[in-house]
Design a protein around this motif. Structure first.
Motif, short mmCIF file in Angstrom:
data_model
loop_
_atom_site.label_atom_id
_atom_site.label_comp_id
_atom_site.label_asym_id
_atom_site.label_seq_id
_atom_site.Cartn_x
_atom_site.Cartn_y
_atom_site.Cartn_z
N ILE A 89 0.71 -1.28 0.04
CA ILE A 89 0.00 -0.15 0.04
C ILE A 89 0.79 1.34 -0.05
N SER A 90 1.81 1.29 -0.57
CA SER A 90 2.76 2.26 -0.79
C SER A 90 2.49 3.69 -1.24
N PHE A 91 1.18 3.24 -1.95
CA PHE A 91 0.57 4.44 -2.96
C PHE A 91 -0.24 5.13 -2.11
N LEU A 92 -0.74 4.71 -0.95
CA LEU A 92 -1.97 5.49 -0.27
C LEU A 92 -1.33 6.49 0.67
N ASN A 93 -1.91 7.66 0.89
CA ASN A 93 -1.81 8.57 1.37
C ASN A 93 -2.59 8.38 2.85
N SER A 94 -1.84 8.54 4.07
CA SER A 94 -2.58 8.31 4.98
C SER A 94 -3.67 9.23 5.57
N SER A 95 -3.72 10.43 4.94
CA SER A 95 -4.61 11.32 5.29
C SER A 95 -5.99 11.17 4.35
N ASP A 96 -6.00 10.32 3.62
CA ASP A 96 -7.11 9.84 2.68
C ASP A 96 -7.73 8.58 3.44
N ILE A 97 -7.17 8.15 4.73
CA ILE A 97 -7.65 6.74 5.26
C ILE A 97 -8.67 7.22 6.20
N GLN A 98 -9.85 6.52 6.18
CA GLN A 98 -10.86 6.66 7.24
C GLN A 98 -10.53 5.87 8.65
N SER A 99 -10.29 4.28 8.40
CA SER A 99 -10.06 3.51 9.20
C SER A 99 -9.02 2.21 8.55
N MET A 100 -8.65 1.89 9.67
CA MET A 100 -7.77 0.50 9.50
C MET A 100 -8.29 -0.29 10.38
N GLU A 101 -8.63 -1.45 9.61
CA GLU A 101 -8.68 -2.88 10.84
C GLU A 101 -7.57 -3.80 10.62
N VAL A 102 -7.23 -4.45 11.61
CA VAL A 102 -6.22 -5.40 11.64
C VAL A 102 -6.79 -6.90 11.94
N LEU A 103 -7.15 -7.71 10.87
CA LEU A 103 -7.57 -8.86 11.21
C LEU A 103 -6.66 -9.91 11.51
#
Lengths: 988, 459
Positions: free
Chosen positions: A171-185
């Protein structure tokens, strides 16, 4: 308000309009209040002077209301997305937190932007129990290594990522500011729905989306500027000390040790470097559409010249509601990037003699014996990556009949990367004008193109029904995927000119001084075209809840992959889980201190298909070209390379999880405890095969021939409260890992060990075999220093050993020191990883402090071991043995030799505690902003990696490696910096 | 499926040849060349590769010695590539003559590889199929030789004579090469009748002669020349994939002019063994100060020019192997050296040796003196014709002549072993009779075989 007047009303949820039971209503400034009943209604007697009521409920935004003269106050409470306690994103859907039977950890998007890094996973360090994130390199743009619940296989042990439903490996392309939430399963109940891909954990990322009801567009601007700095230097010898030590080894090398140059190469190579991170976004919704538009720019210069990472991210998330029953949407990220990669000068700087000068008086580069001048390498290195990553999907949700929803999503992941590397012809000359070894006779240029394209089509049908005390969710799906990749590399020498405009390839011959025509390696091509693999799967899940007390989850996925031959193509991955919300039992109703109590248990089988798919075939190898004829022409040749193994099948991980969740004191104290046990079987292992099979020296054949165990406990505790206007939250989390290889080579009978961790000179320092952790360090046990000849004679020793040399333990007791005496020296895998943090806010001020650490692992100081020639030394050499009784740990000084055999001498404690992050922010009061029509303005300062407590002598005690057999070996990696930032968040 | 066409068959055959330039075939296996003989020392500077190569100089190597596993694996890799041709090419629908030719070339190479295996290790697993068992026991030495003889005589029956090979194909196996190799194979087994017969067949074929200039027998000018019976073609390019061969780079002058790493250093014992004024000494050894291609040999700064023992006796001087020297201006040129596997002088000396053993000393002297005459180069005052006819004396002289003619070409150690002289000559260097005639089976192979592969005596 009149004394004794009563205010009544009903509190409902914005979600569904239903009454909300349990909402706390408090009179501001007092401890008086009440709670809504089962229907959401309430009644509260007021006293004179009571002006405002505070309505609060977990999962909803707290509301303060002026009572005025009203006697009825009905309120609609808005879910607090920031808290997310109520709804958890799981594979192919969402679930109420209380219904979840698996081990799932949620991270708010806001927590991900606290670390100035290109990759969002960097921010997860110390944030989720059971997740280890380590940097392998401080090179800008380098991805961190992520391990969830230990190291599950000898192969790729990284989790998969699911971004808005698209399955990805990076996910190196993702900007943290665009993320709403992250869930670790983490456990099988949660990950088994991803079948053959879930074994090493799944990280589900939901990006931002406009919210229905937010009719006004919110614009936000975030800008941050940071400065990076090397946080500490390695303690190396200075010029005089070096000369003194060399005189010890070769007497008379330096006549006057006071007159030698003293170059601090570290000072010359490391600099202060900036990071810029800017983002603007617009988000909102209408009755028919939801939208989020983000534009981000990230630019990180490295602390070493010629290293840099720059990325632009465009994010478009839209949903269109065609009718009550049909929605259509898209989530798209486009991320062009460029990277400038520094050559391996860190290792050079470590080895460069301090008595060498960087430049001679005439300004030309000085010769640095044995390693070359790092400044010259840096000047002549031009290594660039640039590329474009586009990830996105379009989807539709269709409500069918009453309780069924059909969803179809088509996603793509397109990655294009180009590498270009040019080295001009150059020579570093000795002071006397003769050429040194550091030269590149002909300029060379290499180019590499990589293309990866994946499409993924997923179709699911969901059934949701509540009747009486029963709640049922059913899911059935069919998915298919195809990945194709292409690679092209081309290399040429003797480029016409050094300038960038000439960085194109041309075949070339040159005529040397003796008039010989030399055919250069003018063009060398490597092509690996048309690789592809495909997958097709069916998946099912049932969630059942009875009376809010008993929970059941069952999942089943069957995957078919083109990576395997017909007989092993398909595999099934089931899981089962049970949960019990003890808190909802009648016997719990009197225990008011407890506000939540849940136990859960799960079991499942999950797979790992991130393997080299072609190892089942005996591939034909090209370029086996003989030279024939008077003209010496290369004749093309080809033959079978390494033998394939057609019996290869899937790796499978069996995981059991037991969990406990609790809340105490009105949820001020919350906690989650888990025990897990993961056993991976049929691990694909590359095993040495006998030479007579003709595979060539050191070549390996892949077998399903290994098993590995990971087990441990996880905890995550939080305490939040408010004291006199100071809101605060303290969190602590940690996890233990017991990692053990259960078998290697078991059923193939070829080999029973896996050797790895090769140093620059080819010596291995790790061995993975039954009973040891994966990638266990392996070498000689040192028992001190031979003080005199008598001691030496009395104990087995290397034939070249002298007094002052290390005492190597004769582990196998055969009276000789040989490779058979190597033994276990420690594990690269920490046995305990933890983090703790504090957040507090008061009026406009907020503060956030994060610590993170690990214990129980070792680091192998590989950069110190490889020294066939005279290099600089770490300072401990000062305390060397110089005669009987002078040292029992530091041997006599030498260049290489037996004292530099891989041994416990180079094993260091890898435990550390890091002050990961501290942020202090100030939000300008709303009242002041209203006049300028703004919602929020916040300024902050922040420090990252401020301090690391560790006994390790290198730059930074983490050496993440995607190769699990080579973890935590310091080979002279690009150091991770300390970062100081200032930023501004505005929304309007 | 591969190979499935005539073009594929050629690719597969070529691939078998490419093993000959493999680093592990000889460059990585250099300890077994002359370093183990009285002709050479480890070389390079004193510490360079001391733990890995040093033991081969002093017969202190053990079962985990560096390079042994590489050499073993490379030879079997060559065997596998040959087997691909031998097993698969006959199934292809193509011209029968081509099938026969490719199979003959492959069997020539398989014989060559097994000959190395049997000399180095004795009886080894015999792999003649593409689906060998995971564990294979050692065959008897006799069985290995019998496979080699079968392969080489099959090849000799089909392969063309050198004069029938197109110039662009020089370097492929020929009838003469197969027969010369057979002569060598029989010498090693003490079958002098067959050795004589094959050597004479090569001589009488009229395909070969001695180069007038000794330097051309191994040097660049004589590549694919009249004396070359079988050689490994290489291009002046760095990297095996580009046609280079690191064999000469490993042994080339260290320091200035920089031509390589300087391993396999001609010994003082070798220098002293030459007859007075034998020009071959200077042609074999590069001494410091020698001018080659217009460049003065200065040598390496970290290598002592002279090394003396505790008693002050000179035991080593900085020298380099001139037989791998290639004119040029950089290390890359050394990658272009064509290593000779068999040259005509060797065939003549093999013939002489076999004839003498078969009590035909007069004929033996003819061939022996041909070799000496070439080296004499018209200078009547040196290298006089040998006239000794006593079988035992003549045997010694022929072995001595082999030493001088073929010095540093990788023959000496094997010659000493096969003639039983190794314990006497190499004993002072550490050679133990009954042990060092064979190398140890690489420990990794013994381990992987789980008991199937027995170790050689005394290891």
């Amino acid at each position: 308000v009149a004394q004794g007047s009563v205010v009544k009303g009903k509190v409902t949820s914005q979600d569904d309009g239903e009454g909300l039971p349990g909402v706390s209503i408090q009179v501001e400034g007092t401890s008086r209040g009440t709670v809504t009943d089962f229907e959401g209604t309430y009644s509260l007697e007021l006293q004179s002077g009571d002006n405002r009521l505070i309505y609060s409920f977990i999962g909803y935004k707290t509301v303060t209301v002026d009572v005025g003269s009203r006697s009825v106050i009905d309120l609609v409470m808005e879910p607090d997305i920031e808290q997310l306690e109520e709804i958890v994103v799981v594979g192919y859907g969402v679930q109420r937190k209380s219904d979840v039977t698996g081990a799932v950890a949620s991270v708010r998007g806001g927590d991900l932007t606290k670390i100035p890094a290109a990759n969002p996973m960097q921010a997860l360090q110390g944030k989720v129990a059971g997740v280890q994130v380590s940097s392998g390199s401080g090179q800008p743009g380098a991805a961190p290594v992520v391990r969830i619940r230990g190291v599950g296989t000898f192969n790729d042990s990284s989790p998969i990522y699911v971004v808005d439903g698209v399955i990805l490996s990076d996910i190196s392309f993702l900007n943290s500011s665009d993320i709403q939430s992250m869930e670790v399963l983490k456990d099988a109940s949660a990950t088994a729905i991803y079948g053959s891909r879930g074994a090493n954990g799944v990280v589900i990322i939901t990006t931002k989306q406009g919210k229905i009801g937010d009719e006004q567009t919110t614009f936000s601007v975030n800008t941050e500027y940071s400065v990076q700095k090397l946080s500490r230097k390695i303690d190396l010898l200075n010029g005089k000390e070096f000369a003194t030590v060399v005189n010890d080894i070769n007497p008379g090398s330096y006549n006057n040790v006071d007159a030698v140059p003293n170059t601090d190469w570290q000072d010359l190579i490391f600099d202060v470097a900036p990071i810029q991170n800017h983002q603007v976004s617009a988000t909102g919704a209408t009755k028919k559409t939801q939208y989020y538009v983000g534009l981000g720019y990230f630019n990180q210069q490295g602390i070493i010249d010629k290293s840099k990472y720059e990325r632009l991210t465009l994010k478009l998330n839209n949903t269109y509601k065609f009718s009550d029953n049909v929605r259509l949407g898209n989530n798209i990220t486009v991320a062009p990037y460029s990277q400038h990669v520094a050559p391996g000068v860190v290792y050079q700087v470590y080895r460069a003699q301090p008595v060498a000068v960087p430049r001679y008086d005439d300004g030309s580069f000085g010769v640095v014996p044995n390693v070359g001048n790092p400044l010259a390498d840096l000047e002549n290195s031009n290594n660039f990556n640039k590329g474009l990553r586009t990830v996105g999907n379009v989807f539709t949700d269709i409500k069918l009949f009453k309780d069924f929803t059909f969803r179809s999503s088509f996603g793509v992941d397109m990655a294009y990367n180009k590498n270009k590397s040019f080295t001009p012809a150059y020579t570093v000359y000795n002071a006397n004008g003769t050429a040194s070894q550091q030269q590149n006779l002909y300029s060379d240029l290499s180019k590499e193109n990589r293309e990866n394209f994946t499409w993924l089509w997923e179709n699911t049908l969901t059934y949701n029904k509540e009747f009486g005390k029963h709640r049922v969710e059913g899911l059935a799906g069919f998915t298919s995927q195809k990945t194709t990749s292409e690679y092209l590399s081309i290399r040429g020498e003797n480029i016409l000119r050094d300038g960038q405009d000439f960085w194109y390839l041309r075949p070339s011959y040159i005529v040397d001084e003796s008039n010989n025509i030399n055919t250069l390696n003018s063009i060398a091509n490597g092509v690996d075209a048309g690789q592809y693999y495909s997958m097709a799967s069916v998946l099912f899940r049932v969630n059942y809840t009875y009376d809010e007390r008993f929970l059941f989850t069952g999942t089943f996925r069957r995957d078919g992959s083109s990576k395997f031959t017909d007989s092993n193509k398909y595999a099934s991955f089931p899981s089962l889980a049970l949960g019990w919300n003890v808190i909802n039992e009648s016997f719990m109703q009197n225990i008011t201190a407890l506000t939540n109590l849940k136990v859960r248990a799960s079991w499942g089988a999950i797979g790992n298909e991130k393997i080299r798919y072609n190892r089942q075939f005996s591939l034909v190898q090209n370029e086996l070209n003989p030279v024939f004829g008077v003209e010496e022409a290369l004749n093309p040749g080809a033959s079978y390379g390494v033998t394939g193994n057609p019996d290869l099948k899937w790796e499978t991980t069996y995981q059991t999880d037991l969990g406990l969740e609790f809340g105490l004191l009105n949820q001020r104290l919350t906690g989650e405890l888990d025990y897990y046990r993961r056993e991976t079987q049929d691990i694909l292992v590359d095993l040495l095969t006998p030479g007579h099979l003709g595979n060539g020296q050191g070549q390996r054949v892949t077998y399903n021939a290994g098993s590995v165990l990971n087990s441990g406990f996880e905890f995550n505790l939080g305490w939040s409260d408010e004291i006199q206007g100071v809101k605060y939250r303290i969190g602590a989390l940690g996890s233990t890992v017991h990692n053990e290889v259960l078998s290697v080579g078991g059923n193939s009978g070829v080999d029973s060990t896996l050797v790895g961790g090769y140093l620059g000179d080819g010596r291995p320092v790790t061995l993975s075999r039954e009973g040891l952790p994966i990638g266990a360090f392996y070498g000689y046990q040192i028992d001190g220093v031979f003080q005199n000849q008598a001691e030496l004679d009395a104990y087995p020793h290397d034939s070249q050993a002298r007094p002052g040399d290390l005492i190597i333990r004769d582990v196998n007791g055969d009276g000789k020191i040989s490779l058979g005496d190597r033994t276990y020296m420690g594990s690269p895998i920490p046995t305990f990883i933890y983090g703790f943090n504090l957040e507090a806010s008061y009026k406009g001020f907020d503060i956030n402090v994060d610590f993170q650490g690990q214990m129980g692992n070792k680091i192998f100081n590989g950069k110190e071991v490889v020294r066939p020639d005279p290099y600089n030394f770490e300072r401990h050499v000062i305390n060397r043995w110089t005669g009987e009784g002078t040292s029992t740990s530091e041997p006599r000084a030498s260049f290489g030799g037996i004292n530099f055999a891989p041994s416990t001498r180079f094993i260091q404690d890898g435990s550390f505690l890091r002050f990961r992050n501290m942020t202090v922010g100030y939000t300008i009061p709303e009242a002041a902003l209203e006049r300028i029509n703004m919602n929020q303005v916040r300024v902050y300062v922040r420090g990252t990696n401020l301090f690391t407590a560790t006994k390790f002598t290198g730059y930074s005690p983490e050496f993440g490696s995607e190769d699990v057999l080579s973890s935590n070996i310091d080979r002279g990696a690009y150091p991770v910096s300390a970062i100081y930032s200032a930023g501004l968040n505005i929304s309007f | 499926s591969f190979p499935q066409s005539a073009a594929d068959a050629l690719l597969a055959t070529n691939a078998a040849y490419s093993t000959l330039r493999n680093w592990s075939y000889h460059s990585g296996g250099y300890p077994i060349l002359d370093i183990m003989s009285d002709d050479a020392r480890k070389g390079s500077n004193p510490n360079d590769q001391l733990p890995t190569l040093g033991p081969f100089d002093t017969f202190t190597f053990n079962t985990t010695a560096d390079g042994l596993d590489r050499w073993w694996a490379a030879l079997y890799e060559g065997v596998k590539r040959a087997n691909v041709v031998i097993e698969k090419v006959p199934e292809i629908a193509m011209e029968q003559a081509k099938i026969d030719l490719y199979v003959a070339e492959a069997r020539f190479l398989r014989g060559l590889f097994y000959f190395d295996l049997v000399r180095a290790w004795g009886g080894v697993p015999l792999i003649t199929t593409l689906t060998p068992p995971l564990r294979a026991a050692r065959a008897s030495k006799a069985d290995v030789y019998s496979l080699i003889e079968g392969d080489l005589s099959f090849a000799a029956g089909i392969l063309p004579e050198k004069s029938e090979v197109a110039t662009e194909d020089l370097g492929r196996a020929t009838k003469g090469a197969a027969k010369a190799l057979l002569a060598r194979v029989y010498l090693f087994q003490g079958d002098f009748v067959k050795a004589e017969s094959y050597a004479l067949e090569v001589i009488n074929s009229g395909q070969y002669d001695l180069e007038p200039d000794f330097n051309d027998a191994f040097g660049e000018a004589g590549e694919h020349g009249v004396e070359s019976v079988f050689e490994i073609g290489a291009r002046r390019n760095e990297g095996t994939n580009n046609g280079g061969n690191q064999y000469s780079n490993v042994q080339g002058i260290r320091g200035s002019p920089n031509r390589g790493w300087g391993f396999n250093r001609p010994s003082i014992d070798l220098m002293n063994s030459f007859e007075n004024n034998d020009p071959r000494m200077d042609a074999t050894i590069i001494f410091l100060g020698d001018v080659l291609g217009g460049v003065v040999t200065i040598g390496d700064g970290t290598t002592p020019d002279e090394t003396r023992d505790a008693n002050g006796n000179l035991i080593e001087i900085e020298t380099y192997n001139q037989k791998v020297w290639t004119e040029g201006s950089n290390t890359i040129t050394s990658w272009g050296h064509n290593r000779r596997i068999v040259r005509y002088a060797d065939v003549l000396l093999m013939a002489a040796e076999a004839l003498n053993e078969n009590n035909k000393s007069a004929q033996a002297l003819t061939y022996l003196n041909m070799v000496r005459a070439r080296s004499r180069g018209g200078n009547a005052s040196i290298l006089p014709d040998i006239t000794v006819t006593d079988k035992n004396q003549l045997r010694e002289l022929i072995i001595e002549e082999r030493r001088h003619e073929l010095a540093m070409e990788g023959h000496r150690f094997w010659d000493l072993v096969r003639t039983g002289k190794a314990p006497e000559v190499l004993g002072p260097l550490g050679f133990v009779a009954g042990k060092h005639e064979l190398l140890p089976i690489p420990q990794t192979e013994v381990d992987l075989s789980e008991g199937t592969l027995g170790q050689n005596p005394e290891y």
